[in-house]
Design an enzyme around this catalytic site. Sequence first.
Site, mmCIF file in Angstrom:
data_model
loop_
_atom_site.group_PDB
_atom_site.id
_atom_site.type_symbol
_atom_site.label_atom_id
_atom_site.label_comp_id
_atom_site.label_asym_id
_atom_site.label_seq_id
_atom_site.Cartn_x
_atom_site.Cartn_y
_atom_site.Cartn_z
ATOM 1 N N GLU A 220 -4.078 1.919 -7.342
ATOM 2 C CA GLU A 220 -4.526 2.739 -6.276
ATOM 3 C C GLU A 220 -3.740 4.154 -6.816
ATOM 4 O O GLU A 220 -2.550 4.375 -6.207
ATOM 5 C CB GLU A 220 -4.442 2.761 -4.866
ATOM 6 C CG GLU A 220 -5.514 1.657 -4.374
ATOM 7 C CD GLU A 220 -5.513 1.834 -2.801
ATOM 8 O OE1 GLU A 220 -6.606 1.973 -2.314
ATOM 9 O OE2 GLU A 220 -4.455 1.214 -2.323
ATOM 10 N N HIS B 231 0.827 -1.175 -0.002
ATOM 11 C CA HIS B 231 0.180 0.015 -0.004
ATOM 12 C C HIS B 231 0.897 1.127 -0.047
ATOM 13 O O HIS B 231 2.019 1.317 0.583
ATOM 14 C CB HIS B 231 -0.917 -0.022 1.231
ATOM 15 C CG HIS B 231 -2.015 1.024 1.009
ATOM 16 N ND1 HIS B 231 -1.841 2.303 1.352
ATOM 17 C CD2 HIS B 231 -3.385 0.728 0.818
ATOM 18 C CE1 HIS B 231 -2.949 3.021 1.088
ATOM 19 N NE2 HIS B 231 -3.895 2.230 0.883
#
Length: 234
Positions: free
Chosen positions: A159, A90
Amino acid sequence: MTKIAMANFKSAMPIFKSHAYLKELEKTLKPQHFDRVFVFPDFFGLLPNSFLHFTLGVQNAYPRDCGAFTGEITSKHLEELKIHTLLIGHSERRTLLKESPSFLKEKFDFFKSKNFKIVYCIGEELTTREKGFKAVKEFLSEQLENIDLNYPNLVVAYEPIWAIGTKKSASLEDIYLTHGFLKQILNQKTPLLYGGSVNTQNAKEILGIDSVDGLLIGSASWELENFKTIISFL
């Protein structure tokens, strides 16, 4: 491919609210949601994984069975909780916690050896996006270089960093083009999710893009009713 919804609580959810959320979500969903709905609480928000209607995962883990790793959670802890799903890569861990590509590869290889479902996150910064789509393609390709793209328990989440937490999602055209490119790289059986300011207003449209196999949702998932609304679009 079946569409997927994943909720990332980050470090924002109070402990007891997290526990109550998980229990209420279990009551709301049905068995067919088990491999379509995923929730990633922080460590204190975790419960022993006895849930039958959704999959419980972790936001991070250290790539060892156990040992002298102060402050870390390891595979033995996760096995005790019956959790076999985790996020790796992430952007908040890459940027804020300085996790390097070599360390992400180490994590990936370790948890691959344990047969975990791995949700591997990639995404470019705004400066890269502003250089043009060729620069974006090169950047994302590099982020995927060190992992086994044929691992059957792999999920990839795109993302764009410039869209995370900004309340400004990537445009549908940007998502369409970027996912189309990534689909050419990935194994055809690997789900490809979109994340980045997903909410109840844009989730249905984004899910309508053929190359979007699901969503990784941040703050819009922190209220159960919002997450249930997004799940209804699957």
